[in-house]
Design a protein around this motif. Structure first.
Motif, mmCIF file in Angstrom:
data_model
loop_
_atom_site.group_PDB
_atom_site.id
_atom_site.type_symbol
_atom_site.label_atom_id
_atom_site.label_comp_id
_atom_site.label_asym_id
_atom_site.label_seq_id
_atom_site.Cartn_x
_atom_site.Cartn_y
_atom_site.Cartn_z
ATOM 1 N N GLY A 88 -11.441 2.867 -2.908
ATOM 2 C CA GLY A 88 -10.797 1.719 -3.547
ATOM 3 C C GLY A 88 -9.910 2.159 -4.698
ATOM 4 N N LEU A 89 -10.373 3.176 -5.436
ATOM 5 C CA LEU A 89 -9.599 3.662 -6.580
ATOM 6 C C LEU A 89 -8.301 4.334 -6.116
ATOM 7 C CD1 LEU A 89 -12.594 5.135 -8.610
ATOM 8 C CD2 LEU A 89 -11.207 3.168 -9.257
ATOM 9 N N MET A 90 -8.384 5.120 -5.048
ATOM 10 C CA MET A 90 -7.172 5.783 -4.542
ATOM 11 C C MET A 90 -6.177 4.761 -4.001
ATOM 12 S SD MET A 90 -6.709 8.905 -5.118
ATOM 13 C CE MET A 90 -5.269 9.209 -4.126
ATOM 14 N N THR A 91 -6.692 3.762 -3.264
ATOM 15 C CA THR A 91 -5.807 2.720 -2.733
ATOM 16 C C THR A 91 -5.069 2.031 -3.875
ATOM 17 O OG1 THR A 91 -7.562 2.373 -1.118
ATOM 18 C CG2 THR A 91 -5.745 0.826 -1.071
ATOM 19 N N ARG A 92 -5.829 1.724 -4.933
ATOM 20 C CA ARG A 92 -5.276 1.062 -6.106
ATOM 21 C C ARG A 92 -4.244 1.952 -6.816
ATOM 22 N NH1 ARG A 92 -8.709 -3.186 -9.007
ATOM 23 N NH2 ARG A 92 -10.008 -3.110 -7.173
ATOM 24 N N ALA A 93 -4.529 3.255 -6.864
ATOM 25 C CA ALA A 93 -3.649 4.186 -7.572
ATOM 26 C C ALA A 93 -2.325 4.375 -6.841
ATOM 27 C CB ALA A 93 -4.342 5.537 -7.747
ATOM 28 N N LEU A 94 -2.350 4.208 -5.517
ATOM 29 C CA LEU A 94 -1.137 4.435 -4.718
ATOM 30 C C LEU A 94 -0.199 3.230 -4.746
ATOM 31 C CD1 LEU A 94 -2.807 6.152 -1.646
ATOM 32 C CD2 LEU A 94 -0.941 7.163 -2.967
ATOM 33 N N ALA A 95 -0.766 2.016 -4.875
ATOM 34 C CA ALA A 95 0.012 0.789 -4.666
ATOM 35 C C ALA A 95 1.253 0.657 -5.560
ATOM 36 C CB ALA A 95 -0.896 -0.430 -4.813
ATOM 37 N N PRO A 96 1.174 0.915 -6.879
ATOM 38 C CA PRO A 96 2.386 0.713 -7.697
ATOM 39 C C PRO A 96 3.544 1.612 -7.271
ATOM 40 C CG PRO A 96 0.444 0.910 -9.095
ATOM 41 C CD PRO A 96 0.015 1.275 -7.710
ATOM 42 N N THR A 97 3.246 2.868 -6.915
ATOM 43 C CA THR A 97 4.308 3.773 -6.483
ATOM 44 C C THR A 97 4.901 3.295 -5.157
ATOM 45 O OG1 THR A 97 3.161 5.579 -7.589
ATOM 46 C CG2 THR A 97 4.872 6.187 -6.028
ATOM 47 N N TYR A 140 -1.025 -7.003 -2.568
ATOM 48 C CA TYR A 140 -2.207 -6.162 -2.787
ATOM 49 C C TYR A 140 -2.514 -6.059 -4.284
ATOM 50 C CZ TYR A 140 -5.159 -2.091 -3.303
ATOM 51 O OH TYR A 140 -6.178 -1.256 -3.685
ATOM 52 N N ILE A 141 -1.466 -5.774 -5.080
ATOM 53 C CA ILE A 141 -1.659 -5.598 -6.528
ATOM 54 C C ILE A 141 -2.156 -6.898 -7.166
ATOM 55 C CG2 ILE A 141 -0.469 -5.118 -8.710
ATOM 56 C CD1 ILE A 141 1.412 -3.260 -7.053
ATOM 57 N N ALA A 142 -1.531 -8.020 -6.776
ATOM 58 C CA ALA A 142 -1.924 -9.315 -7.353
ATOM 59 C C ALA A 142 -3.365 -9.658 -6.983
ATOM 60 C CB ALA A 142 -0.972 -10.408 -6.855
ATOM 61 N N LEU A 143 -3.717 -9.447 -5.704
ATOM 62 C CA LEU A 143 -5.067 -9.802 -5.238
ATOM 63 C C LEU A 143 -6.125 -8.957 -5.930
ATOM 64 C CD1 LEU A 143 -6.730 -11.462 -3.095
ATOM 65 C CD2 LEU A 143 -6.614 -9.420 -1.671
ATOM 66 N N THR A 144 -5.921 -7.626 -5.960
ATOM 67 C CA THR A 144 -6.962 -6.764 -6.526
ATOM 68 C C THR A 144 -7.097 -6.971 -8.034
ATOM 69 O OG1 THR A 144 -5.331 -4.986 -6.586
ATOM 70 C CG2 THR A 144 -6.913 -4.945 -4.790
ATOM 71 N N SER A 153 -13.284 -6.739 -5.189
ATOM 72 C CA SER A 153 -11.856 -6.516 -5.307
ATOM 73 C C SER A 153 -11.394 -5.401 -4.365
ATOM 74 C CB SER A 153 -11.539 -6.156 -6.764
ATOM 75 O OG SER A 153 -10.200 -5.840 -6.916
ATOM 76 N N ASP A 154 -12.174 -4.309 -4.327
ATOM 77 C CA ASP A 154 -11.847 -3.188 -3.436
ATOM 78 C C ASP A 154 -11.859 -3.614 -1.968
ATOM 79 O OD1 ASP A 154 -11.484 -1.452 -5.489
ATOM 80 O OD2 ASP A 154 -13.325 -0.300 -5.180
ATOM 81 N N ARG A 155 -12.872 -4.400 -1.603
ATOM 82 C CA ARG A 155 -12.991 -4.803 -0.194
ATOM 83 C C ARG A 155 -11.854 -5.736 0.214
ATOM 84 N NH1 ARG A 155 -17.845 -3.223 1.997
ATOM 85 N NH2 ARG A 155 -17.559 -4.507 3.832
ATOM 86 N N ALA A 156 -11.539 -6.678 -0.677
ATOM 87 C CA ALA A 156 -10.442 -7.605 -0.364
ATOM 88 C C ALA A 156 -9.130 -6.836 -0.248
ATOM 89 C CB ALA A 156 -10.336 -8.668 -1.460
ATOM 90 N N GLY A 157 -8.901 -5.884 -1.178
ATOM 91 C CA GLY A 157 -7.694 -5.069 -1.125
ATOM 92 C C GLY A 157 -7.624 -4.238 0.136
ATOM 93 N N ALA A 158 -8.780 -3.685 0.536
ATOM 94 C CA ALA A 158 -8.821 -2.854 1.744
ATOM 95 C C ALA A 158 -8.405 -3.665 2.967
ATOM 96 C CB ALA A 158 -10.222 -2.287 1.940
ATOM 97 N N LEU A 159 -8.819 -4.936 3.010
ATOM 98 C CA LEU A 159 -8.441 -5.786 4.153
ATOM 99 C C LEU A 159 -6.930 -6.017 4.177
ATOM 100 C CD1 LEU A 159 -11.314 -8.417 4.352
ATOM 101 C CD2 LEU A 159 -10.746 -6.611 5.986
ATOM 102 N N VAL A 160 -6.343 -6.282 3.014
ATOM 103 C CA VAL A 160 -4.885 -6.471 2.945
ATOM 104 C C VAL A 160 -4.169 -5.196 3.387
ATOM 105 C CG1 VAL A 160 -2.928 -6.875 1.407
ATOM 106 C CG2 VAL A 160 -5.017 -8.182 1.110
#
Lengths: 252, 79
Positions: A88-97, A140-144, A153-160
């Motif tokens: 979840g942390l890696m997914t989150r870290a990648l999204a802004p870039t 993704y960013i808004a939802l998480t 938050s991680d699970r919802a983001g993973a689904l998106v």
């Protein structure tokens, strides 16, 4: 398995800290080389003159914008299947870039479209599917960031990330499947490239540079995310950088 | 080198605004991203320090519940 031990933040944090400076350095060197080849060595295009040089930015940012979304989908699968904290942390870290590169793809595309097609924007399949990619990143960013509980938050983001990944092959094949204003692929895995080798060299150097940059900044960002999420853990509170920051705050 | 003068390079065959508009905005936004990431790191370190302060306060109040005064209260530990 040793690989899985790195899924624990306390093991991945120092690894990411060792990796990112080298990746950033390599990205800088490759970007300078790519810009030199693209803007100083490569000749002008027979049809498009000098305007074609936007390709050295446009194609790399577009490719990596798609690659990052696939990487987010990959981490999401790992997160949903193995329930690893890192995913979840890696997914989150990648999204802004990813969001930034998708925006730059549209921006540079618009500035290329105006002189070549006579318009900044057209609702054709390639452009529209790229715009959807940007919205998926923003969604993704808004939802998480709207869901407080980190696990939910991680699970919802993973689904998106997973559902949205369907859009990536649609972007890639859109110029084949539909009749678009956007030109077809100049470089593909199955055919030899339809461009001069010096132009291809510049484009590939820039793509590699953007890719390494994306990995480096994601590793940088994931370290910050780990600090916040594990802020009550002993391994975080004992880090030398935390102690140094605390000492500075005490003085201020 | 393919250019005969600097002005020819900046003009980009009349497409200068489009080419440099692409390069400039890309460079500026990437620089902004790096800056924001650095700010994010400082904020994360701040968050850890606040969490540590909260942990110390929790520990101190736990001690007072059990009727013993913490030898090193929040002020004593903070450097």
């Amino acid at each position: 398995m040793k690989l899985f031990s790195y899924a624990a933040p306390q093991n991945f944090y120092p690894l990411a800290g060792r990796l990112w400076p080298w990746l950033a350095l390599l990205a800088t060197v490759l970007a300078l080389a790519g810009l030199w080849v693209g803007f100083m060595v490569a000749p002008s295009d027979a049809q498009q003159g000098q305007a074609y040089r936007i390709i050295y930015i446009h194609v790399p940012v577009s490719w990596i914008a798609m690659v990052i979304y696939l990487a987010m989908a990959f981490w999401s699968v790992l997160g949903l299947v193995f329930n690893t904290r890192l995913s979840g942390l890696m997914t989150r870290a990648l999204a802004p870039t990813g969001a930034l590169l998708a925006f730059l793809s549209l921006w540079t595309g618009a500035l290329w479209g105006k002189p070549m097609w006579g318009t900044y924007w057209v609702w054709d399949a390639r452009l529209t599917s790229m715009l959807i990619l940007l919205f998926l990143y923003l969604g993704y960013i808004a939802l998480t960031s709207a869901i407080e509980d980190p696990r939910r938050s991680d699970r919802a983001g993973a689904l998106v990330a997973l559902v949205g990944a369907v859009n990536v092959p649609i972007i890639y094949f859109s110029v084949k499947w539909w009749n678009t204003l956007h030109q077809g692929a100049s470089v593909s895995l199955t055919q030899s490239p339809r461009m001069a080798s010096v132009m291809l060299t510049g484009m590939l150097l820039m793509s590699l540079a953007i890719w390494l940059y994306a990995v480096a900044i994601a590793l940088w960002r994931v370290r910050s995310l780990m600090l916040v999420r594990e802020s009550h853990a002993a391994w975080v509170q004992q880090l030398p950088e935390v102690q140094a920051h605390r000492a500075l705050r005490g003085v201020a | 080198m393919i250019w005969t003068s600097a002005s020819e390079f900046w003009a980009m065959g009349g497409y200068g605004a489009y080419v440099w508009g692409s390069v400039g905005v890309s460079a500026a936004l990437l620089a902004l991203e790096v800056w924001l990431a650095r700010v994010g790191r400082q904020q994360a370190l701040d968050a850890v320090c606040e969490a540590m302060d909260a942990d110390i306060e929790d520990a101190a109040s736990d001690h007072s519940i059990h009727g013993e005064k913490a030898a090193n209260g929040p002020s004593g530990v903070t450097p």
